[in-house]
Design a protein around this motif. Sequence first.
Motif, PDB file in Angstrom:
ATOM      1  N   PHE A 205      58.656  14.972  43.967  1.00 45.38           N
ATOM      2  CA  PHE A 205      59.155  16.055  45.037  1.00 45.38           C
ATOM      3  C   PHE A 205      57.965  17.150  44.783  1.00 45.38           C
ATOM      4  CE2 PHE A 205      60.769  16.370  40.568  1.00 45.38           C
ATOM      5  CZ  PHE A 205      60.523  17.768  40.384  1.00 45.38           C
ATOM      6  N   THR A 206      57.828  17.945  46.060  1.00 48.82           N
ATOM      7  CA  THR A 206      56.869  19.178  46.071  1.00 48.82           C
ATOM      8  C   THR A 206      57.289  20.082  45.546  1.00 48.82           C
ATOM      9  OG1 THR A 206      56.083  18.265  48.076  1.00 48.82           O
ATOM     10  CG2 THR A 206      55.483  20.250  47.907  1.00 48.82           C
ATOM     11  N   MET A 207      56.702  21.076  45.150  1.00 52.20           N
ATOM     12  CA  MET A 207      56.973  22.492  44.394  1.00 52.20           C
ATOM     13  C   MET A 207      56.221  23.419  44.813  1.00 52.20           C
ATOM     14  SD  MET A 207      57.648  21.437  40.365  1.00 52.20           S
ATOM     15  CE  MET A 207      58.508  22.584  39.980  1.00 52.20           C
ATOM     16  N   ALA A 208      56.545  24.132  45.717  1.00 50.94           N
ATOM     17  CA  ALA A 208      56.204  25.525  46.403  1.00 50.94           C
ATOM     18  C   ALA A 208      56.429  26.830  45.467  1.00 50.94           C
ATOM     19  CB  ALA A 208      56.359  25.748  47.911  1.00 50.94           C
ATOM     20  N   PHE A 209      55.449  27.595  45.142  1.00 46.43           N
ATOM     21  CA  PHE A 209      55.816  28.548  44.283  1.00 46.43           C
ATOM     22  C   PHE A 209      55.147  30.031  45.357  1.00 46.43           C
ATOM     23  CE2 PHE A 209      54.969  25.467  41.218  1.00 46.43           C
ATOM     24  CZ  PHE A 209      55.886  25.417  40.462  1.00 46.43           C
ATOM     25  N   PHE A 210      56.058  31.020  45.198  1.00 46.20           N
ATOM     26  CA  PHE A 210      55.508  32.274  45.663  1.00 46.20           C
ATOM     27  C   PHE A 210      55.821  33.212  44.705  1.00 46.20           C
ATOM     28  CE2 PHE A 210      57.479  29.591  48.945  1.00 46.20           C
ATOM     29  CZ  PHE A 210      56.445  29.882  49.932  1.00 46.20           C
ATOM     30  N   ASN A 211      54.681  33.634  44.039  1.00 42.14           N
ATOM     31  CA  ASN A 211      54.709  34.493  42.907  1.00 42.14           C
ATOM     32  C   ASN A 211      54.066  35.852  42.895  1.00 42.14           C
ATOM     33  OD1 ASN A 211      54.822  31.607  41.018  1.00 42.14           O
ATOM     34  ND2 ASN A 211      56.091  33.082  40.578  1.00 42.14           N
ATOM     35  N   LEU A 212      54.730  36.881  42.264  1.00 43.22           N
ATOM     36  CA  LEU A 212      53.905  38.087  42.010  1.00 43.22           C
ATOM     37  C   LEU A 212      53.202  37.941  40.432  1.00 43.22           C
ATOM     38  CD1 LEU A 212      56.383  40.844  43.118  1.00 43.22           C
ATOM     39  CD2 LEU A 212      54.411  39.753  44.348  1.00 43.22           C
ATOM     40  N   SER A 213      52.430  38.616  40.097  1.00 44.69           N
ATOM     41  CA  SER A 213      51.696  38.451  38.687  1.00 44.69           C
ATOM     42  C   SER A 213      51.018  39.861  38.435  1.00 44.69           C
ATOM     43  CB  SER A 213      50.504  37.403  38.898  1.00 44.69           C
ATOM     44  OG  SER A 213      49.541  37.799  39.532  1.00 44.69           O
ATOM     45  N   ALA A 214      51.096  40.087  37.008  1.00 45.90           N
ATOM     46  CA  ALA A 214      50.363  41.194  36.545  1.00 45.90           C
ATOM     47  C   ALA A 214      49.270  40.686  35.381  1.00 45.90           C
ATOM     48  CB  ALA A 214      51.320  42.173  35.766  1.00 45.90           C
ATOM     49  N   ALA A 215      48.232  41.142  35.536  1.00 50.24           N
ATOM     50  CA  ALA A 215      47.142  40.627  34.596  1.00 50.24           C
ATOM     51  C   ALA A 215      46.604  41.585  33.801  1.00 50.24           C
ATOM     52  CB  ALA A 215      46.016  39.562  35.281  1.00 50.24           C
ATOM     53  N   TYR A 216      46.215  41.486  32.740  1.00 46.79           N
ATOM     54  CA  TYR A 216      45.367  42.376  31.896  1.00 46.79           C
ATOM     55  C   TYR A 216      43.934  41.674  31.268  1.00 46.79           C
ATOM     56  CZ  TYR A 216      44.977  46.133  28.260  1.00 46.79           C
ATOM     57  OH  TYR A 216      44.252  47.108  27.512  1.00 46.79           O
ATOM     58  N   HIS A 217      43.143  42.547  31.653  1.00 49.48           N
ATOM     59  CA  HIS A 217      41.812  42.298  31.456  1.00 49.48           C
ATOM     60  C   HIS A 217      41.136  42.796  30.032  1.00 49.48           C
ATOM     61  CE1 HIS A 217      41.051  40.737  35.667  1.00 49.48           C
ATOM     62  NE2 HIS A 217      42.128  41.843  35.900  1.00 49.48           N
ATOM     63  N   VAL A 218      40.733  41.705  29.114  1.00 44.55           N
ATOM     64  CA  VAL A 218      40.221  42.102  27.904  1.00 44.55           C
ATOM     65  C   VAL A 218      38.955  41.686  27.787  1.00 44.55           C
ATOM     66  CG1 VAL A 218      40.571  41.726  25.386  1.00 44.55           C
ATOM     67  CG2 VAL A 218      42.645  41.692  26.794  1.00 44.55           C
ATOM     68  N   ARG A 219      38.013  42.893  27.627  1.00 44.92           N
ATOM     69  CA  ARG A 219      36.602  42.433  27.754  1.00 44.92           C
ATOM     70  C   ARG A 219      36.124  41.724  26.490  1.00 44.92           C
ATOM     71  NH1 ARG A 219      31.944  45.188  30.595  1.00 44.92           N
ATOM     72  NH2 ARG A 219      33.551  46.966  31.234  1.00 44.92           N
ATOM     73  N   VAL A 220      35.183  40.720  26.602  1.00 42.68           N
ATOM     74  CA  VAL A 220      34.818  40.029  25.407  1.00 42.68           C
ATOM     75  C   VAL A 220      33.305  40.451  25.353  1.00 42.68           C
ATOM     76  CG1 VAL A 220      34.471  37.873  24.380  1.00 42.68           C
ATOM     77  CG2 VAL A 220      36.724  38.155  25.555  1.00 42.68           C
TER      78      VAL A 220
END
Length: 200
Positions: free
Chosen positions: A103-118
Amino acid sequence: MKKSQLIAALALLSSPVLAATPPEGVAFEPRRGFFTETDIGVFFTVGGENVYSNAQTYLQLGVGYDLTEKLSLGAHFGLGSSAQNCFAGYLPGTETCALSDNFTMAFFNLSAAYHVRVMDRLFLTPKVVAGYTRLDPAPVDPDEGDPGRAVNAPNAGLGFGVEYATGMDHFSVGADLLARYIIGPNITSFAIFPKVKYTF
């Protein structure tokens, strides 16, 4: 005479050139703001009668905005498929899935990302995602009882990635591992993909 005048002129010209701030003296700041993203990788589900599905191609397109140097919000559309993994159980006395095991899976998502400087250009990017999933055809019994129709369900998940700001202005590259749980059908999916990000 002419040779000495030429040397004197070059010496005078070299002073302002040397006085300019060298590029190495300016702290690098990654470009932040509105961005688009293209991701192509692999996708599979876990659980079900077959424990895990065969790996399939995964495509994700997204847009977003960096609210600060560390925090960004995004909206993504992702498309993958689960191959040879049965979530509806086998028919009695057989190893035939009661519903579709592909079966096919279609996603519609909101995201929040945090950037950690290395390092100067390298960042770790943990993230949370949530949204809506469409599974077609239904891998589990739909509410209406029609096994041919699609199932719609919410999803939530966590991701972890790395991102590198390239020497080409606007472009960043990286890779993500994203795990999502589809609530209702109770299906866990994983997507692993490299990504290309363009910040305007």
